[in-house]
Design a protein around this motif. Structure first.
Motif, PDB file in Angstrom:
ATOM      1  N   THR A 131       0.833  -1.083   0.053  1.00 27.32           N
ATOM      2  CA  THR A 131       0.005   0.101  -0.151  1.00 27.32           C
ATOM      3  C   THR A 131       0.758   1.163  -0.085  1.00 27.32           C
ATOM      4  OG1 THR A 131      -0.089  -0.035   2.362  1.00 27.32           O
ATOM      5  CG2 THR A 131      -1.914  -1.292   1.295  1.00 27.32           C
ATOM      6  N   LYS A 132       0.359   2.136  -0.514  1.00 33.52           N
ATOM      7  CA  LYS A 132       1.269   3.654  -0.354  1.00 33.52           C
ATOM      8  C   LYS A 132       1.224   4.240   0.798  1.00 33.52           C
ATOM      9  CE  LYS A 132       0.034   4.651  -5.250  1.00 33.52           C
ATOM     10  NZ  LYS A 132      -0.648   5.698  -6.183  1.00 33.52           N
ATOM     11  N   LYS A 133       2.341   4.538   1.258  1.00 31.14           N
ATOM     12  CA  LYS A 133       2.527   5.075   2.879  1.00 31.14           C
ATOM     13  C   LYS A 133       2.110   6.534   2.696  1.00 31.14           C
ATOM     14  CE  LYS A 133       6.035   1.937   4.484  1.00 31.14           C
ATOM     15  NZ  LYS A 133       7.376   1.647   4.985  1.00 31.14           N
ATOM     16  N   ASN A 134       2.371   7.225   1.723  1.00 32.10           N
ATOM     17  CA  ASN A 134       2.086   8.678   1.755  1.00 32.10           C
ATOM     18  C   ASN A 134       0.439   8.929   0.919  1.00 32.10           C
ATOM     19  OD1 ASN A 134       4.514   9.200   2.619  1.00 32.10           O
ATOM     20  ND2 ASN A 134       5.551   9.627   0.932  1.00 32.10           N
ATOM     21  N   ALA A 135      -0.264   8.286   1.823  1.00 35.95           N
ATOM     22  CA  ALA A 135      -1.863   8.360   1.158  1.00 35.95           C
ATOM     23  C   ALA A 135      -2.234   9.995   1.514  1.00 35.95           C
ATOM     24  CB  ALA A 135      -2.416   7.301   1.860  1.00 35.95           C
ATOM     25  N   ALA A 136      -1.988  10.345   2.702  1.00 35.61           N
ATOM     26  CA  ALA A 136      -2.543  11.706   3.088  1.00 35.61           C
ATOM     27  C   ALA A 136      -1.521  12.933   2.731  1.00 35.61           C
ATOM     28  CB  ALA A 136      -3.137  11.750   4.559  1.00 35.61           C
ATOM     29  N   PRO A 137      -1.873  13.850   2.239  1.00 29.06           N
ATOM     30  CA  PRO A 137      -0.918  14.893   2.033  1.00 29.06           C
ATOM     31  C   PRO A 137      -0.618  15.419   3.216  1.00 29.06           C
ATOM     32  CG  PRO A 137      -2.743  15.478   0.933  1.00 29.06           C
ATOM     33  CD  PRO A 137      -3.141  14.012   1.266  1.00 29.06           C
ATOM     34  N   LYS A 138       0.637  15.975   3.412  1.00 28.87           N
ATOM     35  CA  LYS A 138       1.069  16.622   4.655  1.00 28.87           C
ATOM     36  C   LYS A 138       0.703  18.148   4.712  1.00 28.87           C
ATOM     37  CE  LYS A 138       4.923  13.648   5.986  1.00 28.87           C
ATOM     38  NZ  LYS A 138       6.249  13.685   6.473  1.00 28.87           N
TER      39      LYS A 138
END
Length: 38
Positions: free
Chosen positions: A26-33
């Protein structure tokens, strides 16, 4: 229990399937910071 057994991790790798033993990546950077404001 080995390459032919789909319920094991080694069997899932040889079969090319994913599940509970071998979850798909799964993509770890799903939510933008939140960006810092200067």
């Amino acid at each position: 229990m080995g390459r032919g057994d789909i319920k094991t991790k080694k069997g899932k790798i040889s079969n090319g399937s994913f599940g509970k033993v071998r979850p798909a990546r799964t993509k770890k950077n799903a939510a933008p910071k939140a960006e810092k404001k200067a």
